[in-house]
Design an enzyme around this catalytic site. Structure first.
Site, mmCIF file in Angstrom:
data_model
loop_
_atom_site.group_PDB
_atom_site.id
_atom_site.type_symbol
_atom_site.label_atom_id
_atom_site.label_comp_id
_atom_site.label_asym_id
_atom_site.label_seq_id
_atom_site.Cartn_x
_atom_site.Cartn_y
_atom_site.Cartn_z
ATOM 1 N N THR A 1 0.862 -1.183 0.000
ATOM 2 C CA THR A 1 0.000 0.000 0.000
ATOM 3 C C THR A 1 0.903 1.240 0.000
ATOM 4 O OG1 THR A 1 -0.203 -0.087 2.399
ATOM 5 C CG2 THR A 1 -1.932 -1.185 1.117
ATOM 6 N N THR B 1 1.574 4.416 1.545
ATOM 7 C CA THR B 1 2.384 4.942 2.652
ATOM 8 C C THR B 1 3.288 3.863 3.231
ATOM 9 O OG1 THR B 1 0.691 6.583 3.167
ATOM 10 C CG2 THR B 1 2.290 6.114 4.898
ATOM 11 N N CYS B 2 2.782 2.659 3.324
ATOM 12 C CA CYS B 2 3.560 1.545 3.871
ATOM 13 C C CYS B 2 4.791 1.263 3.010
ATOM 14 C CB CYS B 2 2.698 0.285 3.952
ATOM 15 S SG CYS B 2 1.148 0.529 4.844
ATOM 16 N N SER B 3 4.599 1.269 1.709
ATOM 17 C CA SER B 3 5.671 0.924 0.774
ATOM 18 C C SER B 3 6.621 2.077 0.465
ATOM 19 C CB SER B 3 5.077 0.431 -0.549
ATOM 20 O OG SER B 3 4.417 -0.792 -0.345
ATOM 21 N N LEU C 1 8.044 1.224 5.690
ATOM 22 C CA LEU C 1 9.071 0.188 5.626
ATOM 23 C C LEU C 1 10.426 0.759 5.200
ATOM 24 C CD1 LEU C 1 10.043 -2.728 5.896
ATOM 25 C CD2 LEU C 1 9.102 -3.178 3.617
#
Length: 177
Positions: free
Chosen positions: A60, A62-64, A68
């Site tokens: 997703t 923001t996560c990617s 992370l």
């Protein structure tokens, strides 16, 4: 997860780390090792100091793009601050988590372990479950980061939207206090 149930009560600072069955994906000598059916609370309790950060979903935006990568970039600094292991948790299956880790050229060197909480067992146990069915994303986990020392949560930072309190920078600042 069940769509008609209430969300769990979130863990708080000084709470003991509960159990929940997960699959752990970790880079080992250029390959990805899978430890299926692990009691995650027992693993965290075995550390003097560990960091766990959770994302609503692998791949997703923001996560990617931010969450992370921030931890990958700061993993060494966190270890210098006394952290034994860093775990990235998501309510995704182990195949998705493995593919996500492989999509980052520097992920393997970071030593971060990916935690696939496919059924949401651990996420529910710590009260970080999140109902995103209204957005057709199903039941997930909240974006948060925590420090666990000797089996107790000593810091918990939750972002209800965006990425701020649970960022690698924020957690590193807490570790350096």
């Amino acid at each position: 997860f069940h769509p008609n149930r209430k969300m769990s009560k979130p863990i708080e600072v000084n709470d003991a780390c509960p159990n929940g069955v997960v699959d752990i994906v970790e880079p080992v000598n250029g390959e990805y090792s899978i430890r299926a059916g692990q009691q995650f609370g027992e693993i965290l309790n075995a550390h003097k100091k560990a960091v766990i950060f959770a994302v609503p979903g692998a791949f997703t935006p923001t996560c990617s793009e931010k969450h992370l990568p921030g931890f990958i970039e700061r993993a060494h600094a966190m270890r210098s601050a006394g952290v034994e292991d860093i775990y990235c948790l998501a309510v995704n299956d182990l195949f998705v988590m493995k593919a996500w880790g492989k999509s980052y050229p520097t992920f393997a060197e970071s030593g971060i372990k990916l935690v696939a909480d496919g059924n949401g067992d651990f996420t529910r146990a710590i009260g970080m479950d999140l109902d995103l069915t209204a957005h057709r994303l199903g039941l997930r986990g909240k974006r948060f980061a925590a420090i666990i020392e000797n089996g107790k949560f000593t810091a918990i930072e939750v972002d209800d939207s965006g990425l701020d309190k649970s960022s690698a920078e924020s957690i590193l600042a807490i570790l350096r206090k």
